[in-house]
Motif scaffolding. Structure first.
Motif, short mmCIF file in Angstrom:
data_model
loop_
_atom_site.label_atom_id
_atom_site.label_comp_id
_atom_site.label_asym_id
_atom_site.label_seq_id
_atom_site.Cartn_x
_atom_site.Cartn_y
_atom_site.Cartn_z
N MET A 101 2.07 -12.75 -6.28
CA MET A 101 3.51 -12.63 -6.47
C MET A 101 3.96 -11.21 -6.80
SD MET A 101 4.47 -16.09 -8.54
CE MET A 101 5.89 -15.28 -9.19
N SER A 102 3.22 -10.19 -6.43
CA SER A 102 3.65 -8.85 -6.78
C SER A 102 5.02 -8.55 -6.17
CB SER A 102 2.61 -7.81 -6.38
OG SER A 102 2.36 -7.89 -5.00
N THR A 103 5.21 -8.90 -4.91
CA THR A 103 6.53 -8.82 -4.30
C THR A 103 6.64 -9.96 -3.29
OG1 THR A 103 5.75 -7.34 -2.57
CG2 THR A 103 6.72 -6.31 -4.49
N LYS A 104 7.80 -10.52 -3.21
CA LYS A 104 8.03 -11.61 -2.26
C LYS A 104 9.33 -11.35 -1.53
CE LYS A 104 5.32 -15.19 -4.12
NZ LYS A 104 4.88 -16.44 -3.65
N LYS A 105 9.37 -11.83 -0.31
CA LYS A 105 10.57 -11.72 0.50
C LYS A 105 10.74 -13.01 1.26
CE LYS A 105 12.88 -8.70 3.69
NZ LYS A 105 12.92 -7.37 4.26
#
Length: 110
Positions: A46-50
């Motif tokens: 989940m460091s970055t999600k889009k």
């Protein structure tokens, strides 16, 4: 003649004002350090999600939903459907990396 006055914003650009962030305020984004220190974030990547939009057949979507609920009822520690989909995509992409031995690639060619 005013040429730039009625220019519409590009809602798909990566820069500029985020309308959701403007409405609800900015939220803290997880950094790499946060992701590694938090077991849950590190497990699910989940460091970055889009958000991504894809069209799926009803049969596949129903099968996916059914499998998700079967796993939940069986007590499998799965947070949400996004986590299950991410893991399935990781397996599929890893399989594609095998080249000619890839089951996914063989299915695409037949």
């Amino acid at each position: 003649m005013a040429t730039g006055r009625n220019k519409l914003p590009d809602f798909f650009s990566e820069d500029g004002i985020d309308p959701v962030e403007s409405a609800i305020g900015s939220r803290k984004r997880l950094t790499e350090d946060d992701a590694t220190s938090s077991g849950k974030a590190a497990k699910s990547g989940m460091s970055t999600k889009k958000k991504a939009g894809f069209y799926l057949s009803r049969e596949i979507l129903e099968r996916f939903n059914r499998k998700f609920h079967e796993l939940k009822l069986a007590g499998v520690a799965i947070d949400n459907k996004s986590t299950l989909l991410e893991l399935a995509l990781i397996f599929a992409l890893d399989d594609l990396d095998k080249g000619g031995k890839s089951r996914v690639l063989q299915s695409l060619r037949s």
